[in-house]
Design an enzyme around this catalytic site. Structure first.
Site, PDB file in Angstrom:
ATOM      1  N   ARG A  37       0.849  -1.189   0.000  1.00  0.00           N
ATOM      2  CA  ARG A  37       0.000   0.000   0.000  1.00  0.00           C
ATOM      3  C   ARG A  37       0.891   1.246   0.000  1.00  0.00           C
ATOM      4  O   ARG A  37       0.950   1.992   0.975  1.00  0.00           O
ATOM      5  CB  ARG A  37      -0.917   0.009   1.223  1.00  0.00           C
ATOM      6  CG  ARG A  37      -1.791  -1.203   1.502  1.00  0.00           C
ATOM      7  CD  ARG A  37      -2.408  -1.892   0.351  1.00  0.00           C
ATOM      8  NE  ARG A  37      -3.770  -1.597   0.001  1.00  0.00           N
ATOM      9  CZ  ARG A  37      -4.847  -1.976   0.658  1.00  0.00           C
ATOM     10  NH1 ARG A  37      -4.761  -2.647   1.776  1.00  0.00           N
ATOM     11  NH2 ARG A  37      -6.047  -1.688   0.213  1.00  0.00           N
ATOM     12  N   GLN A  61      -0.009   2.456  -5.934  1.00  0.00           N
ATOM     13  CA  GLN A  61      -1.467   2.678  -5.913  1.00  0.00           C
ATOM     14  C   GLN A  61      -2.166   2.247  -7.204  1.00  0.00           C
ATOM     15  O   GLN A  61      -3.240   1.667  -7.165  1.00  0.00           O
ATOM     16  CB  GLN A  61      -1.756   4.157  -5.665  1.00  0.00           C
ATOM     17  CG  GLN A  61      -2.050   4.430  -4.204  1.00  0.00           C
ATOM     18  CD  GLN A  61      -2.259   5.901  -3.917  1.00  0.00           C
ATOM     19  OE1 GLN A  61      -2.260   6.726  -4.823  1.00  0.00           O
ATOM     20  NE2 GLN A  61      -2.413   6.228  -2.658  1.00  0.00           N
ATOM     21  N   ASP A  83      -2.941  -1.389  -7.130  1.00  0.00           N
ATOM     22  CA  ASP A  83      -3.532  -1.893  -5.877  1.00  0.00           C
ATOM     23  C   ASP A  83      -4.945  -2.443  -6.116  1.00  0.00           C
ATOM     24  O   ASP A  83      -5.940  -1.721  -6.028  1.00  0.00           O
ATOM     25  CB  ASP A  83      -3.534  -0.744  -4.866  1.00  0.00           C
ATOM     26  CG  ASP A  83      -4.066  -1.149  -3.506  1.00  0.00           C
ATOM     27  OD1 ASP A  83      -4.524  -2.298  -3.362  1.00  0.00           O
ATOM     28  OD2 ASP A  83      -4.028  -0.313  -2.595  1.00  0.00           O
ATOM     29  N   SER A  96      -7.577  -2.399  -3.195  1.00  0.00           N
ATOM     30  CA  SER A  96      -8.308  -1.132  -3.050  1.00  0.00           C
ATOM     31  C   SER A  96      -9.329  -0.948  -4.169  1.00  0.00           C
ATOM     32  O   SER A  96     -10.455  -0.534  -3.925  1.00  0.00           O
ATOM     33  CB  SER A  96      -7.346   0.056  -3.068  1.00  0.00           C
ATOM     34  OG  SER A  96      -6.551   0.053  -1.920  1.00  0.00           O
ATOM     35  N   TYR A 133      -2.396  -1.391   8.457  1.00  0.00           N
ATOM     36  CA  TYR A 133      -3.440  -2.375   8.759  1.00  0.00           C
ATOM     37  C   TYR A 133      -3.682  -2.443  10.265  1.00  0.00           C
ATOM     38  O   TYR A 133      -2.746  -2.228  11.056  1.00  0.00           O
ATOM     39  CB  TYR A 133      -3.020  -3.774   8.294  1.00  0.00           C
ATOM     40  CG  TYR A 133      -3.035  -3.953   6.794  1.00  0.00           C
ATOM     41  CD1 TYR A 133      -4.238  -3.898   6.103  1.00  0.00           C
ATOM     42  CD2 TYR A 133      -1.868  -4.172   6.084  1.00  0.00           C
ATOM     43  CE1 TYR A 133      -4.258  -4.063   4.728  1.00  0.00           C
ATOM     44  CE2 TYR A 133      -1.891  -4.337   4.711  1.00  0.00           C
ATOM     45  CZ  TYR A 133      -3.094  -4.277   4.031  1.00  0.00           C
ATOM     46  OH  TYR A 133      -3.124  -4.432   2.678  1.00  0.00           O
TER      47      TYR A 133
HETATM   48  P1  NAD Z   1      -8.795  -3.982   5.665  1.00  0.00           P
HETATM   49  O1  NAD Z   1      -9.685  -4.512   4.583  1.00  0.00           O
HETATM   50  O2  NAD Z   1      -7.610  -4.745   6.054  1.00  0.00           O
HETATM   51  O3  NAD Z   1      -9.683  -3.753   6.979  1.00  0.00           O
HETATM   52  C1  NAD Z   1     -10.846  -2.978   6.942  1.00  0.00           C
HETATM   53  C2  NAD Z   1     -10.935  -2.118   8.164  1.00  0.00           C
HETATM   54  O4  NAD Z   1     -11.255  -2.941   9.296  1.00  0.00           O
HETATM   55  C3  NAD Z   1      -9.623  -1.412   8.548  1.00  0.00           C
HETATM   56  O5  NAD Z   1      -9.851  -0.018   8.546  1.00  0.00           O
HETATM   57  C4  NAD Z   1      -9.316  -1.945   9.946  1.00  0.00           C
HETATM   58  O6  NAD Z   1      -8.728  -0.966  10.781  1.00  0.00           O
HETATM   59  C5  NAD Z   1     -10.695  -2.315  10.427  1.00  0.00           C
HETATM   60  N1  NAD Z   1     -10.773  -3.231  11.568  1.00  0.00           N
HETATM   61  C6  NAD Z   1     -10.003  -4.305  11.897  1.00  0.00           C
HETATM   62  N2  NAD Z   1     -10.446  -4.881  13.033  1.00  0.00           N
HETATM   63  C7  NAD Z   1     -11.534  -4.191  13.420  1.00  0.00           C
HETATM   64  C8  NAD Z   1     -12.452  -4.311  14.491  1.00  0.00           C
HETATM   65  N3  NAD Z   1     -12.333  -5.245  15.420  1.00  0.00           N
HETATM   66  N4  NAD Z   1     -13.459  -3.415  14.569  1.00  0.00           N
HETATM   67  C9  NAD Z   1     -13.605  -2.428  13.648  1.00  0.00           C
HETATM   68  N5  NAD Z   1     -12.789  -2.265  12.605  1.00  0.00           N
HETATM   69  C10 NAD Z   1     -11.763  -3.126  12.493  1.00  0.00           C
HETATM   70  O7  NAD Z   1      -8.369  -2.475   5.318  1.00  0.00           O
HETATM   71  P2  NAD Z   1      -8.038  -1.831   3.930  1.00  0.00           P
HETATM   72  O8  NAD Z   1      -9.251  -1.227   3.340  1.00  0.00           O
HETATM   73  O9  NAD Z   1      -7.303  -2.801   3.113  1.00  0.00           O
HETATM   74  O10 NAD Z   1      -7.069  -0.652   4.381  1.00  0.00           O
HETATM   75  C11 NAD Z   1      -6.017  -0.896   5.291  1.00  0.00           C
HETATM   76  C12 NAD Z   1      -5.197   0.357   5.458  1.00  0.00           C
HETATM   77  O11 NAD Z   1      -4.406   0.588   4.303  1.00  0.00           O
HETATM   78  C13 NAD Z   1      -5.965   1.626   5.679  1.00  0.00           C
HETATM   79  O12 NAD Z   1      -5.226   2.417   6.566  1.00  0.00           O
HETATM   80  C14 NAD Z   1      -5.968   2.261   4.341  1.00  0.00           C
HETATM   81  O13 NAD Z   1      -6.188   3.660   4.412  1.00  0.00           O
HETATM   82  C15 NAD Z   1      -4.575   1.930   3.918  1.00  0.00           C
HETATM   83  N6  NAD Z   1      -4.411   2.002   2.475  1.00  0.00           N
HETATM   84  C16 NAD Z   1      -3.355   2.708   1.980  1.00  0.00           C
HETATM   85  C17 NAD Z   1      -3.154   2.791   0.615  1.00  0.00           C
HETATM   86  C18 NAD Z   1      -2.009   3.549   0.052  1.00  0.00           C
HETATM   87  O14 NAD Z   1      -1.395   4.312   0.729  1.00  0.00           O
HETATM   88  N7  NAD Z   1      -1.677   3.314  -1.190  1.00  0.00           N
HETATM   89  C19 NAD Z   1      -4.016   2.129  -0.242  1.00  0.00           C
HETATM   90  C20 NAD Z   1      -5.068   1.392   0.294  1.00  0.00           C
HETATM   91  C21 NAD Z   1      -5.239   1.326   1.660  1.00  0.00           C
END
Ligand code: NAD
Length: 375
Positions: free
Chosen positions: A120, A125, A128, A131, A226
């Site tokens: 990530r 991006q 990805d 996403s 994460y």
């Molecule tokens: P994910 O699918 O792994 O998880 C979904 C959400 O569930 C996360 O926000 C996590 O904090 C939350 N979660 C986990 N346990 C939980 C609980 N018990 N109760 C409530 N919520 C809970 O997440 P994702 O969509 O793949 O994103 C992960 C991270 O990566 C985020 O910070 C996102 O902003 C970041 N991200 C960064 C980039 C980038 O910089 N290129 C791209 C995509 C995502």
């Protein structure tokens, strides 16, 4: 250089090639092969097949003659047996659960890229796929839930009376959760959201939703952003804190995931039973273990009048757009490592993107977590 796009399994509506990405591959003088039995919907792609710019072939022929094989879903073991060593396979691979598959790929000296292991980072991006698919899944979750809900989402003030806005509660505010919030807000719902990562509070507020605060003590995140797994005690505190909000919500959308682990069980049967009959839950984590007690993969179940949707392919509900963005992710990945001079894929193992997403190469495991788990 030959790239083959095999047919996905029967329940898959998405595809990893579009007319647009095909044209970009063809400009690089890459030969494209597509499995004969695919029912192509994309008009541009259909035209390219009809005018023989892309060749439609039998599955076995494509598997055998390809240098790169691209798909969305992982190939079957019987497919792997038909692939030549040194071929590059690109798809979602589920490498932490598919031990036999990745062992076969390694043993056959097939190179494999797991789309869920694209890091990530800003540079990555455009590749990805987690996403690109999660974003559309978040959108679809709200659309499907609102279709099943026996209420309208927005507030309406009419001569026949005032309709109050429906309440939507989003649990887990990653990519899917943010899009679910945005979609529900656009439809006029009153939206609340919770995540164990407090950093998302501002993002939730900027979408016009309320961030629910539950004190769970220390909740950490990894350097990739994460969430880390909660303790049993923290999960209980979370359930306690969410009970009332769930009970008063018309739609609950759960997206909670902890990378590389089964999803946390955060909505108990008791919490489901406390909701109003006619309410709807979408368990977006259903295929990795489920956030909701009683949810079933691929099914909508009803408990005390509450519908729990366990649709494991929400991006597949909008296949044109989910194919468009996945195909772009795949093209961007190949393009990033493409060597124009000798028309080859450059396996630069020092590269931070490739060293992460490459699962097997030349008979070895490459990704460090995969390597660690398969010692
Ligand atoms: P994910 O699918 O792994 O998880 C979904 C959400 O569930 C996360 O926000 C996590 O904090 C939350 N979660 C986990 N346990 C939980 C609980 N018990 N109760 C409530 N919520 C809970 O997440 P994702 O969509 O793949 O994103 C992960 C991270 O990566 C985020 O910070 C996102 O902003 C970041 N991200 C960064 C980039 C980038 O910089 N290129 C791209 C995509 C995502």
């Amino acid at each position: 250089m030959n790239i083959f796009f095999p047919k996905e399994h029967n329940n898959e509506t998405r595809f990893s090639l579009t007319g647009e990405t095909a044209e970009k591959f063809l400009k690089k003088d890459i030969n494209l092969y597509i499995e004969k039995t695919i029912q192509v919907q994309d008009t541009k792609l259909k035209n390219l097949i009809e005018n023989k710019s892309i060749e439609a072939v039998e599955r076995d022929q494509g598997l055998d003659s390809a240098n790169i094989i691209c798909s969305l879903n992982k190939l079957e073991l019987e497919d792997i047996a038909k692939i030549k060593p040194e071929t590059l396979v690109i798809s979602f691979l589920d490498p932490f659960n598919e031990n036999q598959l990745i062992e076969e790929l390694k043993n056959k000296s097939i190179s494999s890229i797991s789309m869920e292991l694209i890091p990530r980072t800003t540079r990555a991006q455009k590749m990805d796929a987690l996403s690109s698919q999660a974003n559309l899944a978040g959108y679809s979750a709200v659309i499907i839930a609102s279709n099943l809900l026996e209420k309208a989402l927005p507030m309406m003030m009419t001569a026949a009376g005032t309709i109050s806005p429906s309440k939507v509660f989003v649990v887990g505010v990653g990519v899917a959760g943010l899009q679910a919030i945005a979609t529900a807000k656009r439809l006029g719902a009153r939206v609340e959201a919770f995540d164990t990562r407090p950093v998302v509070e501002d993002q939730v507020k900027s979408l016009g939703a309320r961030f629910v605060k539950i004190d769970l003590g220390d909740t950490e995140e990894t350097n990739q952003g994460y969430a880390k797994a909660l303790t049993e005690e923290q999960i209980q505190k979370q359930q306690e804190g969410m009970k009332k909000i769930c009970a008063s919500s018309d739609i609950v959308i759960t997206t909670a995931q902890v990378f590389g682990r089964p999803a946390p069980k955060i909505i108990t049967s008791e919490m489901v039973e406390a909701m109003q009959p006619g309410s709807v839950i979408v368990d977006m984590a259903v295929s990795s273990g489920g956030n909701v007690e009683g949810s079933k993969n691929g099914e909508t179940v009803e408990i005390n009048g509450v519908k729990i949707i366990g649709n494991e392919n929400l991006p597949g509900e909008v296949p044109t757009h989910s194919s468009q963005v996945y195909a772009n992710n795949v093209f961007n990945l190949i393009d990033e490592f493409w060597n124009d001079d000798d028309a080859s894929f450059n396996f630069d193992l020092e590269d931070e993107i490739l060293s992460n997403c490459l699962v097997t190469h030349q008979g070895n495991f490459i990704n460090s977590s995969v390597k660690e788990r398969n010692k």
